[in-house]
Design a protein around this motif. Structure first.
Motif, PDB file in Angstrom:
ATOM      1  N   HIS A1142      50.354  44.431  38.367  1.00  0.00           N
ATOM      2  CA  HIS A1142      50.757  43.109  37.682  1.00  0.00           C
ATOM      3  C   HIS A1142      49.427  42.380  37.750  1.00  0.00           C
ATOM      4  CE1 HIS A1142      52.882  39.664  36.594  1.00  0.00           C
ATOM      5  NE2 HIS A1142      52.483  38.876  37.904  1.00  0.00           N
ATOM      6  N   LEU A1143      48.692  42.311  38.751  1.00  0.00           N
ATOM      7  CA  LEU A1143      47.695  41.458  38.840  1.00  0.00           C
ATOM      8  C   LEU A1143      46.607  41.900  37.806  1.00  0.00           C
ATOM      9  CD1 LEU A1143      47.029  41.375  42.602  1.00  0.00           C
ATOM     10  CD2 LEU A1143      48.123  39.710  41.147  1.00  0.00           C
ATOM     11  N   VAL A1144      46.385  43.190  37.675  1.00  0.00           N
ATOM     12  CA  VAL A1144      45.591  43.545  36.359  1.00  0.00           C
ATOM     13  C   VAL A1144      46.012  43.155  35.147  1.00  0.00           C
ATOM     14  CG1 VAL A1144      44.580  45.558  35.460  1.00  0.00           C
ATOM     15  CG2 VAL A1144      44.590  45.403  38.072  1.00  0.00           C
ATOM     16  N   ALA A1145      47.375  43.400  34.941  1.00  0.00           N
ATOM     17  CA  ALA A1145      48.044  43.028  33.606  1.00  0.00           C
ATOM     18  C   ALA A1145      47.633  41.402  33.363  1.00  0.00           C
ATOM     19  CB  ALA A1145      49.591  43.248  33.655  1.00  0.00           C
ATOM     20  N   ARG A1146      47.750  40.885  34.342  1.00  0.00           N
ATOM     21  CA  ARG A1146      47.276  39.200  33.996  1.00  0.00           C
ATOM     22  C   ARG A1146      46.102  39.077  33.489  1.00  0.00           C
ATOM     23  NH1 ARG A1146      49.656  35.259  38.661  1.00  0.00           N
ATOM     24  NH2 ARG A1146      47.841  34.297  37.854  1.00  0.00           N
ATOM     25  N   VAL A1147      45.046  39.781  34.124  1.00  0.00           N
ATOM     26  CA  VAL A1147      43.737  39.586  33.710  1.00  0.00           C
ATOM     27  C   VAL A1147      43.608  39.939  32.270  1.00  0.00           C
ATOM     28  CG1 VAL A1147      41.248  39.708  34.060  1.00  0.00           C
ATOM     29  CG2 VAL A1147      42.960  39.590  35.906  1.00  0.00           C
ATOM     30  N   TYR A1148      44.199  41.161  31.714  1.00  0.00           N
ATOM     31  CA  TYR A1148      44.204  41.549  30.496  1.00  0.00           C
ATOM     32  C   TYR A1148      44.877  40.799  29.455  1.00  0.00           C
ATOM     33  CZ  TYR A1148      42.094  46.203  31.416  1.00  0.00           C
ATOM     34  OH  TYR A1148      41.114  47.090  31.636  1.00  0.00           O
ATOM     35  N   GLU A1149      45.842  39.983  30.091  1.00  0.00           N
ATOM     36  CA  GLU A1149      46.803  38.985  29.328  1.00  0.00           C
ATOM     37  C   GLU A1149      45.764  38.048  29.055  1.00  0.00           C
ATOM     38  OE1 GLU A1149      50.030  35.689  29.368  1.00  0.00           O
ATOM     39  OE2 GLU A1149      49.333  36.982  31.183  1.00  0.00           O
TER      40      GLU A1149
END
Length: 1301
Positions: A1142-1149
């Protein structure tokens, strides 16, 4: 003695009345069970409110000072000697209304002293002693920012680097830099800490502190060669002469006289005591130097300003010396006081104690005899015990080094060096060699080497049980330059008489002649229960039965002071049968399967106390199960026969004394009462049940659970009477069961805890600690590693395996290094150590040792001196060691000692095969052996030149083992506080822990490992309750203390840095938070390397903060590394991994790379769905977030299509790429660090702040930091006030403070 101990007693010291609920305390061990209500009413705070007085000192404006009634007058002296504007005065008295106040009286006993009184500082005439104290103090002020004492490991100074990373004090910078600093420069980490970097530099370990480039005030300040003054000058009041070279290169000679300091006309070669011009007499040396040197005046003022700005924790002395294994190159400057100290035995307070040398034994025993009926008495007693122990340890260490360096004359100089014994400063020193074949049957020198540490463990244990009337010797074991030295306090009268006559209990020949003594039996009987020692009978050489309550070697001697001493406690605990093959005795199947018994090098292997306790606890649970099971069966068979259940005078209530001591007093009490209830059913059948259960678990009583060990079983030379054969048989079985228990329960339990990440060792020392907590001796390390290798979760134990192999290699190397060093004489020491390190760590194939004769050519061979260090022949055998030979020996040692086969022949193979780091191995071997090396980058892997030269070895320090006296009351408060917090009662927990902190400060002074844990927990609680400033201040103290007391790169310090970074971020100090996290990551890389479960947490923290400051690419590097590490150590299906996705996804977002973001969030969603189910809030949150990502992705696609269709004229709606809000980043930081918040209303917060402020004012009075005074106490604002409602279950914090504490 006692007046020195009372110093620094401040308002905290007598805050509490006795605890009403206390049971009669016979010993310091009756731990409160964490769940018990030991809290609440009985803590009655008597606050003696402080008041302020006005101080009038010559030459400065009057100022007011907060004081408290319990302080002594001399503490005001200390404060004035530390204040910037009065620090140059040492020889003065305080007057109230023209009357001089006595140094050692408490303020409350001074008549007429009240709020607003005026104290006048009056300069007193000097004596030689006062003049020396003054010069010493001025020198200390000049050196106050100089770290050389910390690098050299003297005077309990140690290093701290926190201020380098926080730019001074956190509190202030918080006020200065309000508003978010979005300063991109601060964010770039140094290259070497990025994930995947191969280099492991050493220099950043000790960054250069700006304040260290010391401002030079003087070039030289030293005693003059004209001392002491001749008779007629003495009669003019001359006390001594000083020689000074100012920064302007002016050479002056100064007279210290009874009236003060003035210039005289002497030169280096001509004595002329007449005053020189300017004829200026000053009561303070500083004022005189201000007059004659403008540079001194300017720089001294700046220096004092800086000194006062430092955090007190950076300069207070630690209770025990901490050594640094690296140090930068330092210039060696002239220093009169250091030179004088080196050649006098100034230890501790000789200046203050009439009669000069201290009678250590008398001090140690007198402090034990202090009363302990109520809390204030116990605090005073524990504090006195702790203080004397830390002084004794310092003195013993210094003496042991002097003995090995050959600077102490032996008391038996005619004997061979190995057999010599020494007395220095009222301490007795002996070497760890087998003198007079004493240990012949036990393994000779090897046994003589381990006996002192076993004995020390015995002393620790008997001290902890703390039975009145039973005395042990002060004992310190020092390993230095390959020798083991035991330092002991001296029993009065023991040196005048023969040992044979003085021993009235025990045996001096391992059980041939054995004596007993009723008073000793009575005293030892009181320890038998907590120590699980069985009272037993043995036969002496005349076949008489003798009753003992300890092992036969334990000797009782009544000193000339009439005290009952016990010594030689090396077999306090039962033998470890896995390492003691006995012909004709088979071991249980669990042991034989693991290849036991194995012959060890000596026969003194014993089980650890932790193991004995765990084993007894295990047996107790078994006992309860058996009894309950059989009673259930009986009940089923006789429901129609009700018996009156009264706890009458059953035999067991007599056998359970009320004040049952012992580490599991709690459980034993229940045991007692449970079996009492069961037995007293007055039904013979249930008695039978208890009897059977007792027999099954090996209890020595048949009416109640009571397991004890006979320490003499299997002891060579000890015989038991015929009548006891059955008891002896049972005892043998019990020992076999205990040996099997270690293998079948404790080691698997340890491995399981490692898989569950319940323990997270990061280096050799922390691994050793978790093994010892479970009672597993280090000699089982090979077995632990075998078990790790065979574990189905082998990959999740990778870090444990690496640490274990590193520990195994460095311990084996240490064993070899010990004997290697014994053959080296002093002049060859640095050459020998650097040669050893080259063979151990350098890839250079054939390092050559430089023999010491290189520098000087001696004219004639000097005849061999008598007092060479023990065992040293003029011996250069060390110089022929080669890397191949050393590594062969290391593998051999690993096989023989740890029963583990290492698959490597060189250091490079070891690094390759096991994924080790050379820098980590260097740190481990240096810490274990006391080597200090130069701080520089070493090229370990060069094949063209060796990594180390002689100049790289700076020093060799002692490795010291000593007793750690505990603050029992404080510890109980701390435990109850932890328990409250875990139950969710934060406010009560906070109060208890504040209380614990006060008590800890009272006993230990300001610096101690346990205070560090206390501060960390307080900081966490304040953070959870939303008080960031308070969290920050407590955590800053915790970091400083951890650096100073445990070491700058100790795993605990790394943890503290991480916590501090979180609180900094919450207080919007972003760049500070990042530099703290970078420091933590660098230290982790140095201490362990990349692939550690803690690294995942660290990298998540770093990644989140970088995300917050919009450094997306950097952030991804750290977050993706964290994801990889979490996946490896927790398995791809773990919730931690889902969070990571989830944390990685937020940065990609944030980068608008929606496809990658979706991919990661889907992974997370899958985990939540399978682990928690569709309806769990986490699963729902994740699915919401997926929808939101999909919408953004669709919107972006539309916009792109629009651009493709209509080219540049496209009408593009502005895209919303938002930087994450600080609040959302902080929320995620709290989640990964296992912190849940408790919503407090605004009113509650106001109340909380007001209460904290009120307590602060009360305590300000009592604790202006006294940096000179080692006993200074630290003001601690207390916890939440009465009206914050207790929030049940709110702080169920997964990494709860206790598991880390």
């Amino acid at each position: 003695l006692n007046f020195m101990l009372l110093n620094g007693d401040c308002a905290e010291s007598l805050k509490k009345e006795e605890r009403a609920a206390d049971v009669p305390r016979e010993n310091g061990l009756d731990e409160a069970e964490p769940g018990e209500e030991t809290t609440g009413q009985e803590v009655i705070v008597i606050q003696d409110t402080g008041f302020s007085v006005k101080i009038l000192a010559p030459g400065i404006e009057p100022f007011s000072l907060q004081v408290s009634p319990q302080e002594m007058v001399q503490e005001i002296h200390q404060v004035l000697m530390d204040r910037e504007d009065t620090c140059h005065r040492t020889c003065f008295s305080l007057h109230l209304d023209g009357n001089m106040l006595d140094h050692f009286s408490e303020l409350r006993s001074v008549e007429g002293l009240q709020e607003g009184s005026v104290l006048r500082v009056v300069e007193e005439p000097y004596t030689v002693r006062e003049a020396r104290i003054h010069v010493r103090h001025v020198r200390d002020l000049l050196k106050s920012l100089d770290p050389s004492d910390a690098f050299n490991g003297v005077d309990c100074n140690s290093l701290s680097f926190l201020s380098v990373f926080t730019d001074g004090d956190l509190g202030d910078s918080g006020k200065r830099k309000k508003g978010l600093e979005m300063d991109p420069i601060d964010c770039t980490p140094p290259e070497y800490i990025l994930p995947g970097s191969r280099e492991r530099p050493l220099c950043p370990l000790q960054p250069q502190n700006r304040d260290w480039k010391p401002l030079q005030c003087l070039k030289v300040l030293t005693m003059s060669g004209w001392n002491p003054p001749p008779g007629n000058r003495k009669m003019h009041g001359d006390l001594m002469y000083l020689f000074v070279i100012t920064a302007e290169d002016r050479q002056v000679s100064i007279t210290a006289s009874t009236r003060g300091f003035y210039l005289n006309q002497s030169t280096a070669y001509h004595f002329n005591p007449k005053p020189a011009s300017p004829r200026f007499l000053s009561h303070s040396l500083v004022e005189l130097l201000n007059q004659i040197s403008p540079t001194f005046k300017k720089n001294f003022a700046v220096l004092q300003k800086k000194r006062v700005q430092r955090h007190p924790f950076e300069r207070i002395a630690t209770p025990f010396q901490v050594y640094s294994w690296t140090a930068p190159q330092a210039e060696h400057a002239m220093d009169c006081v250091r030179a004088e100290d080196a050649y006098t035995s100034r230890l501790g307070y000789e200046e203050h104690i009439p009669g000069q040398t201290r009678d250590w034994n008398e001090e140690l025993q007198t402090t034990r005899e202090l009363p302990r009926k109520n809390l204030p008495e116990r605090l005073l007693r524990e504090r006195a015990i702790f203080k004397v122990h830390s002084d004794f340890t310092a003195a013993a260490t210094r003496g042991a080094m002097a003995v090995i360096d050959g600077n102490v004359m032996a008391i038996n100089p005619s004997e061979e060096t190995k057999m010599q014994m020494f007395i220095w400063n009222n301490i007795f020193f002996s070497l760890g060699f087998d003198v007079r074949d004493h240990y012949k049957d036990f393994g000779g020198d090897v046994a003589a080497y381990v006996a002192p540490t076993n004995d020390l463990n015995g002393v620790r244990t008997y001290n902890a049980v703390d039975v009145e009337g039973l005395y042990t010797l002060g004992t310190v074991v020092v390993d230095y330059r390959g020798y083991r030295v035991t330092a002991q306090s001296i029993i009065p009268g023991i040196l005048e008489r023969d040992q044979e006559q003085s021993v009235i209990y025990g045996s001096i020949d391992f059980g041939k002649t054995v004596m007993s003594h009723p008073r000793y039996l009575e005293l030892l009987e009181r320890t038998s229960r907590p120590l699980k020692i069985l009272r037993h009978r043995v036969l002496n050489d005349r076949d008489e039965e003798v009753e003992l309550c300890s092992s036969v070697e334990c000797k009782g001697i009544i000193g000339n002071d009439g005290r009952h001493y016990i010594l030689d406690l090396l077999r306090t605990f039962p033998p470890d049968l896995n390492f003691l093959p006995v012909p004709g005795e088979g071991l249980p199947e669990e042991c034989t399967r693991a290849g036991f018994p194995r012959a060890h090098r000596h026969k003194l292997c014993c089980l650890r106390q932790e193991l004995v306790d765990a084993f007894v606890e295990h047996r107790y649970l078994l006992f309860m199960k058996l009894a309950a099971l059989q009673l259930m069966q009986q009940k089923a068979s006789r429901i129609d026969n009700p018996t009156s259940l009264e706890n009458g005078d059953s035999p067991s209530s007599a056998s359970k004394p009320e004040d049952s001591p012992g580490p599991e007093a709690g459980s034993e009490e229940e045991g007692g009462s449970a079996s009492a209830d069961l037995v007293s059913t007055a039904d013979p059948r249930s008695r039978e049940v208890i009897r059977n259960a007792c027999k099954a678990v090996g209890s020595i009583s048949s009416t109640a659970f009571d397991v004890r060990f006979n320490p003499d079983i299997f002891s060579p030379g000890v015989r038991f009477p015929e009548s006891c054969q059955e008891e002896v048989r049972d005892q043998k079985q019990l020992l076999k069961d205990a040996a099997a228990f270690l293998l079948s329960c404790q080691i698997p339990g340890l491995v399981k805890d490692c898989i569950d990440h319940a323990v997270l060792p990061m280096d050799g020392a922390t691994l050793a600690e978790v093994m010892r907590q479970r009672g597993i001796n280090m000699r089982y390390l090979g077995k632990v590693l075998d078990m790790v290798l065979r574990s189905p979760a082998r990959d999740q134990l990778d870090h444990i395996y690496k640490i274990g192999i590193g520990e195994l290699i460095t311990r084996s190397a240490k064993h070899i290094f010990k004997t290697y060093l014994q053959g080296v004489e002093l002049s060859g020491l640095s050459a020998a150590i650097s040669h050893f390190l080259n063979c151990f760590l350098s890839s250079y194939p054939n390092p050559v040792a430089h023999l010491p004769a290189d520098e000087l050519i001696s004219k004639k061979r000097n005849r061999r001196r008598r007092n060479r260090p023990p065992g040293a022949a003029d011996n250069t055998a060390w110089a022929v060691m080669t890397p191949q030979e050393l590594w062969k020996n290391i593998c051999q040692e690993a096989k023989n000692y740890f029963d583990f086969i290492l698959e490597c022949e060189t250091v490079d193979q070891a690094v390759e095969t096991y994924g080790l780091q050379k820098i980590t191995l260097l740190r481990e071997i240096s810490l274990k052996t006391g080597i200090q090396i130069l701080l520089k980058e070493y090229s370990f892997d060069s094949r063209h030149k060796p990594a180390f030269t002689e100049e790289d070895v700076l020093n060799i320090f002692p490795v010291v083992k000593h007793v750690n006296p505990k603050a029992s009351d404080a510890f109980h408060f701390f435990q109850s506080g932890q328990a409250k917090v875990q139950q969710g009662f934060l406010k009560e927990g906070c109060e208890l822990i504040n209380e614990a902190l006060n008590l800890f400060n009272n006993v230990y002074g300001a610096m101690h490992v346990e205070i560090c844990a206390c501060l960390r927990l307080l900081a966490r609680l304040h953070y959870i309750m939303g008080d960031y400033a308070e969290a920050l201040s407590n955590q800053q103290k915790a970091v400083l203390m951890s650096e100073r007391v445990m070491g700058i790169e100790h795993p605990n310090t790394i943890q503290e840095y991480m916590h501090l970074a979180l609180y900094c971020f919450a207080s919007s100090q972003l760049s500070t938070a990042l530099s703290l996290l970078y420091r933590a990551r660098y230290l982790t890389l140095l201490v362990f390397g990349e692939d550690h479960p803690e690294m995942a947490l660290l990298d998540n923290n770093i990644g989140l903060v970088l995300h917050g400051v919009m450094e997306y690419d950097l952030s991804l590097r750290f977050l993706e590394n964290a994801l990889a590490v979490s996946t490896k150590y927790h398995g791809p299906r773990s919730l931690k991994v889902a969070l990571s996705h989830h944390l990685v996804a937020r940065v990609y977002e944030s980068k608008a790379e929606f496809r990658s973001a979706l991919q990661h969030e889907k992974e997370g969603y899958t985990v939540y769905k399978t682990q928690l189910g569709e309806d769990h809030e986490k699963t729902k949150e994740s699915s919401e977030y997926l929808k939101c990502l999909t919408q953004q992705a669709v919107a972006l696609q539309r916009t792109m299509n629009e651009i493709y269709r209509n080219g540049s004229s496209a009408n593009i709606p502005p895209l919303k790429f938002t930087a994450p809000s600080m609040a959302s980043v902080l929320e995620q930081l709290n989640v990964i660090n296992g912190i849940l918040f408790i919503p407090l209303s605004q009113k509650d917060l106001e109340n909380l702040k007001a209460e904290v402020a009120r307590r602060h004012q009360l305590q300000e009075a009592s604790s202006r930091e006294k940096a000179e005074e080692p006993m200074a106490t630290e003001p601690e604002p207390a916890g939440a006030p009465e009206d914050v409602a207790s929030q049940p279950q709110a702080a169920k914090d997964p990494s709860s403070p206790s598991s880390q504490g």
